[in-house]
Design a protein around this motif. Structure first.
Motif, PDB file in Angstrom:
ATOM      1  N   ALA A 122       0.804  -1.223   0.000  1.00 54.40           N
ATOM      2  CA  ALA A 122       0.000   0.000   0.000  1.00 54.40           C
ATOM      3  C   ALA A 122       0.834   1.270   0.000  1.00 54.40           C
ATOM      4  N   VAL A 123       2.054   1.217   0.532  1.00 52.20           N
ATOM      5  CA  VAL A 123       2.862   2.431   0.713  1.00 52.20           C
ATOM      6  C   VAL A 123       4.205   2.267   0.013  1.00 52.20           C
ATOM      7  N   THR A 124       4.605   3.283  -0.754  1.00 51.31           N
ATOM      8  CA  THR A 124       5.914   3.298  -1.406  1.00 51.31           C
ATOM      9  C   THR A 124       6.645   4.559  -0.978  1.00 51.31           C
ATOM     10  N   VAL A 125       7.857   4.393  -0.460  1.00 49.03           N
ATOM     11  CA  VAL A 125       8.652   5.537  -0.004  1.00 49.03           C
ATOM     12  C   VAL A 125       9.779   5.780  -0.998  1.00 49.03           C
ATOM     13  N   HIS A 126       9.871   7.026  -1.470  1.00 51.43           N
ATOM     14  CA  HIS A 126      10.934   7.436  -2.382  1.00 51.43           C
ATOM     15  C   HIS A 126      11.814   8.448  -1.661  1.00 51.43           C
ATOM     16  N   GLY A 127      13.018   8.028  -1.357  1.00 49.89           N
ATOM     17  CA  GLY A 127      14.000   8.966  -0.832  1.00 49.89           C
ATOM     18  C   GLY A 127      15.043   9.226  -1.903  1.00 49.89           C
TER      19      GLY A 127
END
Length: 582
Positions: A122-127
């Motif tokens: 459900a969640v995608t983190v882009h750093g």
């Protein structure tokens, strides 16, 4: 959708509650206020480790996820027995200073790997470090497949099914080859061994019974004498008294007394029972003495049979080994012979099964090649559309002269096909197209990644819940018109997804529907941070601070208000109205 996030005891944050809007949420604050801690808290929900230097006693992150549309996640939670509350599930991650970590989903403790897998749907983190995924050819292929899921998805599913069948058939044929080789080596010997066992027809425990009998037959004279003497002692003969005669005297004497005193009657009955038992024992001893050598040839027969069984076990025990090694007696030999019979049955059917499997493998290989060809054709057609969509996004992101190409080339056949997908970029006219991670600067790479996500999100045609994207300073390395363009495209992305952005650029923050400010304060030499949801006046002051470093300057405030008003009427629009929290 991520509804709330509560962070406790991480870095400079003591206890902060963040409420996210459904569209575009911006997180801003002064340098050192703890913006990075917010992203750290989000990544903890995805299973990432927490730097021990940021742990204060027991660091905890609670996140509330709305489940509507997340079918895969909802199904997994049902299997876990996790609890929902009005269509939402609470995710908890706790890390102690000594490194111990605990996780719960809907009140159910889960391993960290399970937490990462479930929340990651459900969640995608882009750093900034996550932009390096653009270097991964597999990630680029998966992005292309997502972009054209309607065309590629069914072909990819079919290809993987055929691939699995081919793998299963290949492994089975290898097993059958081993079995047939074993048949050629052992089959005849096993068959002859079973025929010999059948001809000998041993019974379980027969060899042990024969040894017992031979022991008895070898001592027949001594045993007969002992039995005869015991029988005489019980019953006697004409030469002397015996136990039986004495019992008769005792019974007759006590019987007369019992006629006078009936209390003696039970004793009389017990004596009578003893006389009967003694008589039976004597009779059995007599028969034993008469039968012990009733068959003079029995000793030789027993010896011959035992020899036959011993040779059988010696010859076949090693040929038909059981789980504990070679058989050592008849009982073990019979047990292992049953396994040998099963092996022979397998040998008999192996040749036909291999022929059938080989024929099917040939057909499957043809189906696999056809499906791989169709998959390649679909990917090449989709590659042109994806390149055009991303390039159009780059135009909006102040990279109008960039030329982007998505190449599909052949590589070794794998479960997803035989295609290698590479995104190539020529950042300006005359430049040679290179892999995007090599051709783009840091700021350009951020914009390419954002353009790709907007193109992918815009192509979604399914009805599942919109994904949650978290961007940590995606605007690093850019400014001016490019920063304004990034804000507009993030708002565009927020039409199809929930977007949470940590930013230091007012041009980006102005496009958010929800604006959260991380506020730093110092007390007694200790620094801590909290999070505030800004209403319009608060947003203007924060944007002024971001623009000029001064939230009291009339010029900066006027510029901030103008920026906010322009963002609200930008062509990309906004997915949700601004929240005005007092």
């Amino acid at each position: 959708m991520l509804s709330t996030l509560r962070i406790r005891q991480i870095g400079v944050i003591d206890d902060a509650m963040l409420e996210f809007g459904p569209g575009f949420t911006a997180l801003t604050g002064e340098t050192g206020a703890g913006k990075t801690m917010i992203v750290t808290g989000l990544t903890m929900l995805l299973g990432d480790r927490l730097d021990r230097g940021r742990t204060r006693g027991s660091s905890t992150v609670d996140g509330t996820l709305a489940l509507a549309g997340h079918e895969e996640l909802s199904t997994s939670l049902d299997e876990l027995g996790a609890e929902e509350d009005d269509g939402e599930v609470l995710v908890v991650r706790r890390v102690t200073r000594d490194g111990r970590s605990r996780a719960q989903i809907g009140g159910v403790p889960v391993p960290i790997g399970t937490l990462a897998r479930l929340v990651g749907t459900a969640v995608t983190v882009h750093g900034q470090a996550d932009q390096q995924r653009l270097r991964d050819l597999d990630a680029q292929r998966e992005a292309l497949d997502r972009f054209a899921d309607a065309e590629i998805g069914p072909l990819l599913t079919r290809h993987r099914e055929i691939w699995r069948e081919r793998t299963t058939l290949t492994e089975r044929i290898a097993e059958l080859d081993v079995l047939l080789s074993e048949r050629d080596r052992r089959g005849t010997a096993l068959r002859e061994a079973l025929e010999r066992i059948e001809a000998t027809d041993p019974e379980a425990g027969e060899d042990d019974a024969l040894r017992t009998e031979l022991e008895r037959l070898g001592n027949a004279e001594e045993l007969r004498g002992a039995a005869t003497q015991a029988a005489l002692a019980l019953i006697g003969d004409d030469d002397g008294p015996a136990a039986g005669s004495l019992l008769d005297v005792a019974s007759e004497s006590l019987g007369r007394a019992a006629r006078t005193d009936t209390t003696l009657t039970p004793l009389v009955e017990r004596l009578d029972a003893a006389r009967i038992e003694l008589s039976d024992v004597s009779a059995e001893l007599t028969r034993y003495a008469e039968d012990i050598d009733a068959s003079p040839g029995r000793l030789d027969e027993a010896n011959e049979r035992l020899h036959e069984l011993t040779v059988l076990v010696r010859d076949l025990g090693a040929l038909l080994p059981g789980s504990d090694g070679p058989a050592e007696d008849v009982t073990a030999l019979l047990e292992t012979s049953r396994g040998a019979a099963v092996d022979l049955d397998r040998f008999e059917g192996a040749e036909q099964e291999r022929a059938t499997a080989a024929a099917r493998l040939e057909a499957v290989q043809g189906e696999l090649e056809e499906t791989a060809d169709a998959l390649t054709a679909a990917r090449r057609a989709a590659a042109e559309r994806l390149a055009a969509a991303v390039q159009e996004e780059l135009r909006h992101l102040e990279m109008p002269d960039a030329a982007l190409r998505v190449d599909v080339s052949e590589r070794a056949h794998r479960s997803h096909g035989r295609d290698a997908v590479a995104i190539l970029l020529a950042p300006h006219p005359g430049a040679e197209p290179l892999p995007v991670a090599q051709a783009a600067s840091g700021g350009e790479l951020s914009r390419v990644m954002l353009a790709l996500e907007v193109a992918l999100a815009s192509s979604r045609s399914d009805r599942t819940a919109a994904p949650v994207f978290v961007f940590d300073e995606i605007d690093a390395g850019i400014g001016g018109r490019a920063a304004l363009a990034v804000g507009q495209r993030l708002a565009q992305l927020a039409r199809h997804a929930q977007v949470i952005v940590v930013t230091h650029l007012p041009q980006v923050a102005a496009h958010a529907g929800t604006h959260l400010q991380i506020v730093k304060s110092s007390t007694d030499g200790a620094t801590s941070s909290t999070v505030e949801t800004l209403q319009r006046p608060g947003r203007i002051r924060e944007l002024a601070r971001m623009l000029a470093g001064d939230d009291a300057s009339d010029l900066a405030l006027a510029h901030a208000e103008e920026l906010l008003d322009e963002a609200s009427t930008a062509p990309a629009g906004r997915t949700s109205p601004r929240r005005s929290v007092g």
